[in-house]
Design a protein around this motif. Structure first.
Motif, PDB file in Angstrom:
ATOM      1  N   ASN A  48     -14.168  20.377  98.724  1.00  0.00           N
ATOM      2  CA  ASN A  48     -15.229  19.519  99.230  1.00  0.00           C
ATOM      3  C   ASN A  48     -16.279  19.206  98.160  1.00  0.00           C
ATOM      4  O   ASN A  48     -17.427  18.991  98.476  1.00  0.00           O
ATOM      5  CB  ASN A  48     -15.870  20.187 100.451  1.00  0.00           C
ATOM      6  CG  ASN A  48     -16.654  19.214 101.297  1.00  0.00           C
ATOM      7  OD1 ASN A  48     -16.399  18.019 101.255  1.00  0.00           O
ATOM      8  ND2 ASN A  48     -17.600  19.708 102.059  1.00  0.00           N
TER       9      ASN A  48
ATOM     10  N   GLN B 177      -1.855  16.041  97.617  1.00  0.00           N
ATOM     11  CA  GLN B 177      -3.012  16.243  98.478  1.00  0.00           C
ATOM     12  C   GLN B 177      -2.704  17.304  99.522  1.00  0.00           C
ATOM     13  O   GLN B 177      -1.553  17.597  99.807  1.00  0.00           O
ATOM     14  CB  GLN B 177      -3.430  14.943  99.144  1.00  0.00           C
ATOM     15  CG  GLN B 177      -2.376  14.330 100.033  1.00  0.00           C
ATOM     16  CD  GLN B 177      -2.808  12.973 100.536  1.00  0.00           C
ATOM     17  OE1 GLN B 177      -3.514  12.253  99.846  1.00  0.00           O
ATOM     18  NE2 GLN B 177      -2.372  12.610 101.726  1.00  0.00           N
TER      19      GLN B 177
ATOM     20  N   GLU C  57      -7.109  15.692 101.395  1.00  0.00           N
ATOM     21  CA  GLU C  57      -7.866  15.485 100.165  1.00  0.00           C
ATOM     22  C   GLU C  57      -7.013  15.825  98.940  1.00  0.00           C
ATOM     23  O   GLU C  57      -6.107  16.644  99.015  1.00  0.00           O
ATOM     24  CB  GLU C  57      -9.129  16.332 100.198  1.00  0.00           C
ATOM     25  CG  GLU C  57      -9.952  16.029 101.432  1.00  0.00           C
ATOM     26  CD  GLU C  57     -11.424  16.014 101.170  1.00  0.00           C
ATOM     27  OE1 GLU C  57     -11.832  15.925 100.011  1.00  0.00           O
ATOM     28  OE2 GLU C  57     -12.162  16.082 102.156  1.00  0.00           O
TER      29      GLU C  57
ATOM     30  N   GLY D 184      -9.940  18.767  96.022  1.00  0.00           N
ATOM     31  CA  GLY D 184     -10.250  18.129  97.297  1.00  0.00           C
ATOM     32  C   GLY D 184     -10.642  19.084  98.398  1.00  0.00           C
ATOM     33  O   GLY D 184     -11.647  18.893  99.067  1.00  0.00           O
TER      34      GLY D 184
END
Length: 128
Positions: free
Chosen positions: A104, A90, A96, A101
């Motif tokens: 978005n 992440q 994320e 991630g």
């Protein structure tokens, strides 16, 4: 006599066309049932020569067919990408999962340009 020969030749050409059309139709239906898709890819002369060279080199005693070689490349790249994904983890900045991630879910990195964002530092490594 010539007219009769011409008529026979025309009839044979028409039958050949019809046979080929039917064969293409059967092949298309079979491929559709098997989930096979065909792609036409324009290649430059250099790319075509390189593909032929690679097919021969990687094929061993018998060269790969171009389609077989390309399909093998796709399978190998998929394995490589799956391995890459395991190690991405992440983003340290937004937390994320990578690589999607930071985007978005929109396909646009929301923090690209921010020095701490993974996309600013690392995204180019995923490109071919």
């Amino acid at each position: 006599m010539k007219n009769n020969d011409q008529a026979k030749a025309d009839k044979k050409r028409q039958q050949d066309k019809e046979r080929q059309r039917a064969k293409r139709q059967r092949d298309a239906e079979k491929n559709s049932e098997l989930g096979i898709h065909e792609y036409r890819v324009p290649l430059s002369q250099t790319e075509s020569e390189t593909l032929a060279e690679l097919c021969a080199y990687r094929g061993g005693a018998e060269p790969y067919a171009a389609a077989e070689f390309i399909a093998t490349l796709i399978r190998r790249e998929k394995k490589r990408v799956d391995e890459e994904k395991k190690h991405l983890g992440q983003c340290d900045f937004c937390g994320e999962p990578l690589p999607m991630g930071c985007k978005n879910g929109l396909g646009i990195p929301k923090l690209k340009g921010v020095a701490e964002c993974w996309y600013t530092r690392e995204e180019k490594k995923l490109r071919l």
